[in-house]
Design a protein around this motif. Sequence first.
Motif: not given
Length: 182
Positions: A103-110, A145-154
């Motif tokens: 959820h976080t990675a897709s949101g930050f990517a877009a 850390t899942d959220i932080l990883g998602g932000i970084a990936l995004g």
Amino acid sequence: MPFEFAFLDWLQQFHNPVLDALAVFLNYAGEHGEIWIAFTLLLLLFRRTRKAGCAMATALVLYLVAGDCILKPLFARPRPCDIRPEMLPLVARPHGWSFPSGHTASGFAAAFALWFQNRRLGVPALVLAAFIGFTRLYLYVHFPTDILGGIALGLAAGALGSLPADKISNRLSNCKEVKRTV
């Protein structure tokens, strides 16, 4: 991990009907990236925003390949609600592994790809992505850390997704200029 559980447990004191409803709504809005896909498709419809839509689409594909196909199976991290199943009262247990937060990675990517193309639309999109990421903690389905990883990936996917859109746009602009001068 003890610190992460302590933080998640601390967040549970803020549950109330308004925040619960908002968290559940944002959970479903971010499920499988539907909100970001819909926004991307909307931007692709109009010539003025097509470049931003292309950047977002590319960023979402990059996230999908890197996050869902590579990182989640590689890390195979259980979710906090798998370890403490009694803590998942608001939503059904999400499928898949925990790291990084999809959820976080897709949101930050877009949102980051959009921010590169259009700051005016990108800022509220980044705020929405942050709220969606926060709800994953509030709902006890991801570790911090899942959220932080998602932000970084995004952020990485968003930045990389903007590159082809910029290059294609620059080439099309150069072609139009050459046609005008001929």
